[in-house]
Design an enzyme around this catalytic site. Structure first.
Site, PDB file in Angstrom:
ATOM      1  N   LYS A   1       2.644 -13.600  -3.174  1.00 26.67           N
ATOM      2  CA  LYS A   1       2.421 -12.213  -2.993  1.00 26.67           C
ATOM      3  C   LYS A   1       1.604 -12.005  -0.698  1.00 26.67           C
ATOM      4  O   LYS A   1       1.077 -13.130  -0.451  1.00 26.67           O
ATOM      5  CB  LYS A   1       1.111 -11.425  -3.660  1.00 26.67           C
ATOM      6  CG  LYS A   1       0.939 -10.197  -3.593  1.00 26.67           C
ATOM      7  CD  LYS A   1       0.174  -9.476  -4.322  1.00 26.67           C
ATOM      8  CE  LYS A   1      -0.791  -8.168  -4.715  1.00 26.67           C
ATOM      9  NZ  LYS A   1      -0.832  -7.309  -5.617  1.00 26.67           N
TER      10      LYS A   1
ATOM     11  N   SER B   1       1.271  -3.771  -8.161  1.00 24.69           N
ATOM     12  CA  SER B   1       1.074  -3.917  -6.532  1.00 24.69           C
ATOM     13  C   SER B   1       1.526  -4.813  -6.739  1.00 24.69           C
ATOM     14  O   SER B   1       2.574  -5.032  -5.765  1.00 24.69           O
ATOM     15  CB  SER B   1      -0.169  -3.721  -6.067  1.00 24.69           C
ATOM     16  OG  SER B   1      -0.985  -4.654  -6.247  1.00 24.69           O
TER      17      SER B   1
ATOM     18  N   SER C   1      -2.836  -5.130 -10.976  1.00 25.52           N
ATOM     19  CA  SER C   1      -2.014  -5.522 -10.252  1.00 25.52           C
ATOM     20  C   SER C   1      -1.285  -6.714 -10.527  1.00 25.52           C
ATOM     21  O   SER C   1      -0.036  -7.028  -9.627  1.00 25.52           O
ATOM     22  CB  SER C   1      -2.451  -5.058  -8.782  1.00 25.52           C
ATOM     23  OG  SER C   1      -2.080  -3.933  -8.079  1.00 25.52           O
TER      24      SER C   1
END
Lengths: 100, 477
Positions: B74, B149, B173
């Site tokens: 990420k 996310s 997330s």
């Protein structure tokens, strides 16, 4: 019930947070922030009189580590990321007043 | 192929790490234009890292438990000298001067980073639509969101770009995008994985964790990244838990409670098909020898309200550091105050501005007690309710997300509608407990459904035992 957030509140908060909002943005954000805070009104139903606040999920206190020298960030590498540098320091425009 | 299988093949010399990485880079080249899972693909760096793994194998050195396995990071995890943007204009072009601890540990384990994945800006969102660099598409149906996310990481795993990915989970997330993309996603116990080098959103809630195709791969990845780190003062001073060795232990004798409040009875928005899959998962665990009962954890329904005060409050403080002085974007102005304001106004997207203002308001004089103070007390109630539930049960069960993946654009107009996605995942963050999403069947639209397993702090081994049982049942159905 706490008073509803107003357009003036949002303008004040934007100023505190160093953000500039257009009139249209002020209108939109006021409604959206009010929606979120209205949802939080469900907390009014709870009796919280003798409840202590929780700031953090872990019961860790006074975390120490051994004071041993180790590698640190390279100054040139850190300064290379800055938008402006002068004599190995971060350079910013005047804090008081304006640039001549 | 699973990460476990790939690592075994590379370690034994049956396959080269270069061939494994090459194959995944080829999958990325063909699929990425449609999916947009990545902010940055690191093809040359990945091949160089693969060659180093192959050199170690050839030299008879131990190449590590994840030798040659591609991993996607990420893009809020710091990588030295490699852009780390948090999908925000304010960090565009920034090169971190250090690696996150998890990045160092992945390298030590022989894993090969293939790219930095897209996210909602600063991890604020549930659909990856808040990225400054464009939306990520769900690989199972590109007209739908991948969740968020960590949507780029979930999509990368679902699309076969990498068998392993890391995400961060502040209110769901990791778990919510895992559910929407049909992969496994784990939020570990707060403090079980070092946050050093994770760009902070809400520090008392943030945790790094794995997204993978299999439960066993998630266990391997968590073992590789977990354990104490002196550079994170909130890191639990214990070694990483052994997880791969417990996977075949089953659930015989375990007591599992289905959380009534988060399973549709009384809570609006949990879709019927999601509730049906949850019921079937409960039956599977029951048949496998666990005692499964419905139970009440009443304060969990207040988690959403408390979270959307606490997380923005912490974010408003954490994101004060983006001032145009030391790194990232600077918009020039005649004095420093105006420069700060111009930089932040140009650099942050709307969702980030919304949360900064919400947090600033909730912390401001006159409103602190009504919002922030009250929310912290609700957090205490949630911790106490979980503690009571875990006196009777080893694990708890509920859906991961209220619905399957929704169409791109459907929820962007109304932030509150988007926030409701997190209703089932938030309580674990507030309590600091581990929780994971395991794919379990599909909804009426054919899109995957995730079932969420919750455990008390440090309860990962038991949680993984149940996950393994659900996974093997899911793959049979």
């Amino acid at each position: 019930m706490t008073e509803r957030i107003t357009r003036d509140h949002v303008a004040h908060v934007a100023d505190l947070a160093r953000l500039t909002l257009s009139d249209a943005e002020l209108d939109a954000f006021t409604g959206q922030l009010a929606d979120v805070l209205d949802h939080a009104a469900d907390l009014e139903a709870l009796d919280l009189t003798d409840v202590l606040p929780t700031a953090h999920p872990l019961p860790l206190v006074n975390v120490f580590r051994a004071d041993e020298p180790g590698p640190t960030s390279d100054r040139d590498e850190v300064l290379a990321a800055a938008p402006a540098v002068e004599e190995e320091q971060f350079r910013v425009p005047p804090v008081l007043g304006e640039e001549p | 192929m699973s990460a476990r299988g790939l690592a075994a093949a590379v370690r034994s010399g049956e396959r080269s790490a270069r061939s494994v990485v090459d194959e995944h880079l080829e999958t990325i080249r063909s699929g990425e234009p449609e999916i947009h899972a990545f902010n940055l693909v690191l093809a040359d760096e990945a091949l160089a890292a693969a060659d180093e793994v192959d050199r170690r194998v050839a030299a008879g050195e131990d190449p590590g438990p994840l030798a040659g396995v591609p991993v996607a990071l990420k893009d809020n995890l710091c990588t030295r000298g490699v852009p780390t943007t948090c999908s925000s204009r304010i960090l565009e072009g920034w090169l971190p001067p250090y690696d996150a601890t998890v990045v160092e540990r992945l390298a030590a384990a022989g894993a090969v980073v293939v790219g930095k994945t897209n996210l909602d800006e600063f991890a604020m969102g549930s659909s990856t639509e808040n990225s400054a660099f464009g939306v990520t598409h769900n690989p199972l149906d590109p007209t739908r969101v991948p969740g968020g996310s960590s949507g780029g990481s979930a999509a990368a795993v679902a699309a076969g770009f990498a068998p392993l990915a890391l995400g961060s989970d502040t209110g769901g997330s990791i778990r919510q995008p895992a559910a929407l993309c049909g992969v496994v996603g784990v939020k570990p116990t707060y403090g079980a994985v070092s946050r050093y080098g994770l760009v902070a959103f809400a520090s008392s809630l943030d945790q790094i964790g794995p997204l993978t195709r299999t439960v066993s791969d998630a266990a391997m990845l968590l073992e590789a990244i977990g354990g104490h780190d002196p550079r994170d003062s909130t890191s639990i001073p214990e070694p990483a838990a052994s997880l791969t060795e417990v996977l075949d232990r089953g659930v015989e004798g375990l007591r599992i409670g289905v959380i009534e409040e988060l399973s549709g009875n009384g809570l609006e928005g949990i879709a019927d098909d999601v509730r049906s899959r949850l019921g079937e998962a409960a039956s599977v665990l029951d048949t496998a020898g666990a005692t499964v009962e419905t139970t009440s954890v009443p304060s969990t329904v207040y988690g959403l309200s408390a979270y959307y005060v606490i997380a923005p409050a912490e974010a408003s403080s954490n994101l004060a550091r983006y001032d145009g002085v030391r790194y990232g974007l600077r918009i020039d102005a005649p004095n420093t105050g105006d420069m700060n304001t111009a930089t932040r106004t140009a650099g942050f997207g709307n969702e980030v501005k919304r949360r900064i203002m919400l947090g600033t308001y909730a912390l401001s004089a006159g409103y602190y007690d009504a919002y922030y103070g009250k929310s912290q007390k609700v957090r205490t109630l949630i911790v106490q309710d979980f503690a009571r539930a875990y006196e009777e049960f080893d694990l708890l069960l509920c859906p991961t997300a209220p619905t399957t993946a929704f169409p791109i654009g459907e929820k962007t107009a109304d932030p509150m509608t988007m926030y409701l996605n997190d209703v089932c995942t938030i309580p674990s963050n507030l309590a600091g407990h581990p929780a994971m999403s395991v794919p379990f069947g599909v909804g009426d639209d054919g899109m995957p459904v995730g079932v969420q397993i919750l455990a008390p702090a440090m309860g990962e081994p038991t949680m993984f035992q149940a996950a393994a049982v659900l996974e093997s049942a899911g793959s049979r159905s």
